[in-house]
Design a protein around this motif. Sequence first.
Motif, PDB file in Angstrom:
ATOM      1  N   ALA A  68       1.119  -1.194   0.015  1.00 47.98           N
ATOM      2  CA  ALA A  68       0.054   0.243  -0.268  1.00 47.98           C
ATOM      3  C   ALA A  68       1.093   1.360  -0.344  1.00 47.98           C
ATOM      4  N   SER A  69       2.348   1.417   0.419  1.00 46.22           N
ATOM      5  CA  SER A  69       2.890   2.390   0.295  1.00 46.22           C
ATOM      6  C   SER A  69       3.885   2.745  -0.661  1.00 46.22           C
ATOM      7  N   VAL A  70       3.765   1.491  -1.292  1.00 45.16           N
ATOM      8  CA  VAL A  70       4.378   1.583  -2.660  1.00 45.16           C
ATOM      9  C   VAL A  70       3.632   2.467  -3.420  1.00 45.16           C
ATOM     10  N   ARG A  71       2.543   1.089  -3.733  1.00 44.50           N
ATOM     11  CA  ARG A  71       1.346   2.504  -4.087  1.00 44.50           C
ATOM     12  C   ARG A  71       0.902   3.181  -4.131  1.00 44.50           C
ATOM     13  N   ARG A  72       1.183   3.765  -2.936  1.00 46.22           N
ATOM     14  CA  ARG A  72       0.720   5.392  -2.375  1.00 46.22           C
ATOM     15  C   ARG A  72       2.287   6.494  -3.022  1.00 46.22           C
ATOM     16  N   GLY A  73       3.187   5.968  -3.165  1.00 46.30           N
ATOM     17  CA  GLY A  73       4.164   6.433  -4.092  1.00 46.30           C
ATOM     18  C   GLY A  73       4.307   6.516  -5.276  1.00 46.30           C
ATOM     19  N   ALA A  74       3.624   5.511  -5.709  1.00 45.77           N
ATOM     20  CA  ALA A  74       3.893   5.231  -7.662  1.00 45.77           C
ATOM     21  C   ALA A  74       2.490   4.212  -7.977  1.00 45.77           C
ATOM     22  N   PRO A  75       1.651   5.768  -7.984  1.00 41.36           N
ATOM     23  CA  PRO A  75      -0.046   5.150  -7.905  1.00 41.36           C
ATOM     24  C   PRO A  75      -0.174   4.545  -9.873  1.00 41.36           C
ATOM     25  N   ASP A  76       0.980   5.107 -10.392  1.00 40.20           N
ATOM     26  CA  ASP A  76       0.563   4.812 -12.120  1.00 40.20           C
ATOM     27  C   ASP A  76       1.687   3.906 -12.313  1.00 40.20           C
ATOM     28  N   THR A  77       2.370   2.546 -11.771  1.00 43.01           N
ATOM     29  CA  THR A  77       3.749   1.754 -12.192  1.00 43.01           C
ATOM     30  C   THR A  77       3.016   0.518 -12.165  1.00 43.01           C
ATOM     31  N   LEU A  78       3.694  -0.641 -12.985  1.00 47.41           N
ATOM     32  CA  LEU A  78       3.325  -1.360 -12.386  1.00 47.41           C
ATOM     33  C   LEU A  78       3.818  -2.269 -10.816  1.00 47.41           C
ATOM     34  N   ILE A  79       3.066  -3.128 -10.204  1.00 47.12           N
ATOM     35  CA  ILE A  79       3.816  -2.980  -9.285  1.00 47.12           C
ATOM     36  C   ILE A  79       3.450  -4.564  -8.356  1.00 47.12           C
ATOM     37  N   VAL A  80       4.186  -5.649  -8.903  1.00 51.04           N
ATOM     38  CA  VAL A  80       4.212  -6.785  -7.753  1.00 51.04           C
ATOM     39  C   VAL A  80       4.812  -7.264  -6.522  1.00 51.04           C
ATOM     40  N   ALA A  81       3.619  -8.273  -5.985  1.00 47.25           N
ATOM     41  CA  ALA A  81       4.407  -7.605  -4.624  1.00 47.25           C
ATOM     42  C   ALA A  81       3.764 -10.185  -4.450  1.00 47.25           C
ATOM     43  N   ASP A  82       5.537  -9.925  -3.520  1.00 52.28           N
ATOM     44  CA  ASP A  82       5.749 -10.997  -2.938  1.00 52.28           C
ATOM     45  C   ASP A  82       4.438 -11.695  -2.356  1.00 52.28           C
ATOM     46  N   MET A  83       3.799 -13.309  -2.800  1.00 55.98           N
ATOM     47  CA  MET A  83       2.898 -14.025  -1.530  1.00 55.98           C
ATOM     48  C   MET A  83       4.081 -14.126  -0.138  1.00 55.98           C
ATOM     49  N   PRO A  84       3.812 -13.949   0.556  1.00 53.45           N
ATOM     50  CA  PRO A  84       4.835 -14.067   2.346  1.00 53.45           C
ATOM     51  C   PRO A  84       4.829 -15.614   2.357  1.00 53.45           C
ATOM     52  N   PHE A  85       5.775 -16.289   3.298  1.00 48.80           N
ATOM     53  CA  PHE A  85       6.198 -17.542   3.363  1.00 48.80           C
ATOM     54  C   PHE A  85       5.021 -18.374   3.875  1.00 48.80           C
ATOM     55  N   GLY A  86       4.260 -19.381   2.912  1.00 47.95           N
ATOM     56  CA  GLY A  86       3.277 -20.035   4.223  1.00 47.95           C
ATOM     57  C   GLY A  86       2.070 -19.968   3.691  1.00 47.95           C
ATOM     58  N   THR A  87       1.728 -18.536   2.573  1.00 45.46           N
ATOM     59  CA  THR A  87       0.154 -18.014   2.639  1.00 45.46           C
ATOM     60  C   THR A  87      -0.229 -19.117   1.306  1.00 45.46           C
ATOM     61  N   PHE A  88       0.941 -19.299   0.318  1.00 43.77           N
ATOM     62  CA  PHE A  88       0.921 -20.155  -1.287  1.00 43.77           C
ATOM     63  C   PHE A  88       1.171 -22.211  -0.860  1.00 43.77           C
ATOM     64  N   ARG A  89       1.661 -22.700   0.263  1.00 48.96           N
ATOM     65  CA  ARG A  89       1.361 -23.638   0.925  1.00 48.96           C
ATOM     66  C   ARG A  89      -0.119 -24.008   1.278  1.00 48.96           C
ATOM     67  N   GLN A  90      -0.740 -23.917   1.514  1.00 46.27           N
ATOM     68  CA  GLN A  90      -1.654 -24.158   3.201  1.00 46.27           C
ATOM     69  C   GLN A  90      -3.782 -24.470   2.150  1.00 46.27           C
ATOM     70  N   GLY A  91      -3.324 -24.669   1.137  1.00 46.61           N
ATOM     71  CA  GLY A  91      -4.089 -24.743  -0.698  1.00 46.61           C
ATOM     72  C   GLY A  91      -4.905 -23.287  -0.987  1.00 46.61           C
ATOM     73  N   LYS A  92      -5.420 -23.678  -1.903  1.00 45.78           N
ATOM     74  CA  LYS A  92      -5.866 -22.581  -2.720  1.00 45.78           C
ATOM     75  C   LYS A  92      -6.724 -21.377  -2.258  1.00 45.78           C
ATOM     76  N   HIS A  93      -7.868 -21.954  -1.256  1.00 41.45           N
ATOM     77  CA  HIS A  93      -8.822 -21.016  -0.716  1.00 41.45           C
ATOM     78  C   HIS A  93      -8.334 -20.363   0.482  1.00 41.45           C
ATOM     79  N   VAL A  94      -6.826 -20.029   0.880  1.00 44.97           N
ATOM     80  CA  VAL A  94      -6.214 -19.475   1.844  1.00 44.97           C
ATOM     81  C   VAL A  94      -5.404 -18.548   0.814  1.00 44.97           C
ATOM     82  N   ALA A  95      -4.734 -19.277  -0.255  1.00 42.03           N
ATOM     83  CA  ALA A  95      -3.114 -18.845  -0.911  1.00 42.03           C
ATOM     84  C   ALA A  95      -4.300 -17.476  -2.141  1.00 42.03           C
ATOM     85  N   THR A  96      -5.876 -17.651  -2.130  1.00 44.69           N
ATOM     86  CA  THR A  96      -6.698 -16.707  -2.562  1.00 44.69           C
ATOM     87  C   THR A  96      -7.116 -16.022  -1.841  1.00 44.69           C
TER      88      THR A  96
END
Length: 263
Positions: A68-96
């Motif tokens: 959110a901080s980066v988005r406020r500083g760069a409102p028109d820039t393409l931003i990719v965010a990392d999925m933190p540890f564990g968030t995509f290893r608990q199944g697709k619903h938790v990951a979503t």
Amino acid sequence: MKTILDFSRARREDRPIVMVTAYDALMARIVAVSEADAILVGDSVAMVMHGFSSTVEATLPMMELHTASVRRGAPDTLIVADMPFGTFRQGKHVATEAASRLMQAGANAIKLEGVSGHEDVITHLVEGGIPVMGHLGLTPQSVHQLGGYRVQGRSEEAADKIQTDAHRLESLGAFATVLECVPADVASSITTRLTIPTIGIGAGSGTSGQILVLTDLLGLDDRFLPKFARRYLDGHGDILAALNRYAEDVRTPRFPTDAEVLA
């Protein structure tokens, strides 16, 4: 770049993609007016900004806050965010749920490490309208399993696995993948055989683009000197010198002058 479609366009046009990792509004604002194409809000924020020893310490609320901080500083820039540890290893619903929160915080896409064991998650995210960037080679969230921060893909077997995983990511719908700390010839071979772009870090010049952490390329940390991170500024030295001049001016005293006193 404005959308993830620009990644594939750059790949087709053989135009190198320039990405920078940043974590806050001030630095994002500077990147936004530079010639860089996109910003990654990396889970390395846990180490760089919060002083932890690994990216494993990054949490979803932490990633939301910095996205959110980066988005406020760069409102028109393409931003990719990392999925933190564990968030995509608990199944697709938790990951979503986690990916949705990062998108709502301001990301245009998410990045996750590896592919084995969460193929269904990648497919589910992509089919749900959440763009996914992959990350292969040295995957910092698996640093304990990898035995430390070391080059991956040196053996033929290991190189073949990274190549196979890259193709799996492409077939699952990833729009790009980071290749970190792999031999240059391996990264170049993978790039040649994929239709999606590769973003290298410590992987030679044969990738579709490069990414560096902003604090590394500005030379802000005098204790972290990875071979692959070229310093374009002696930020640590310049800032330290400025602080020492300030201290000297206060003690002399040469600061503040009459012109710097509010009426």
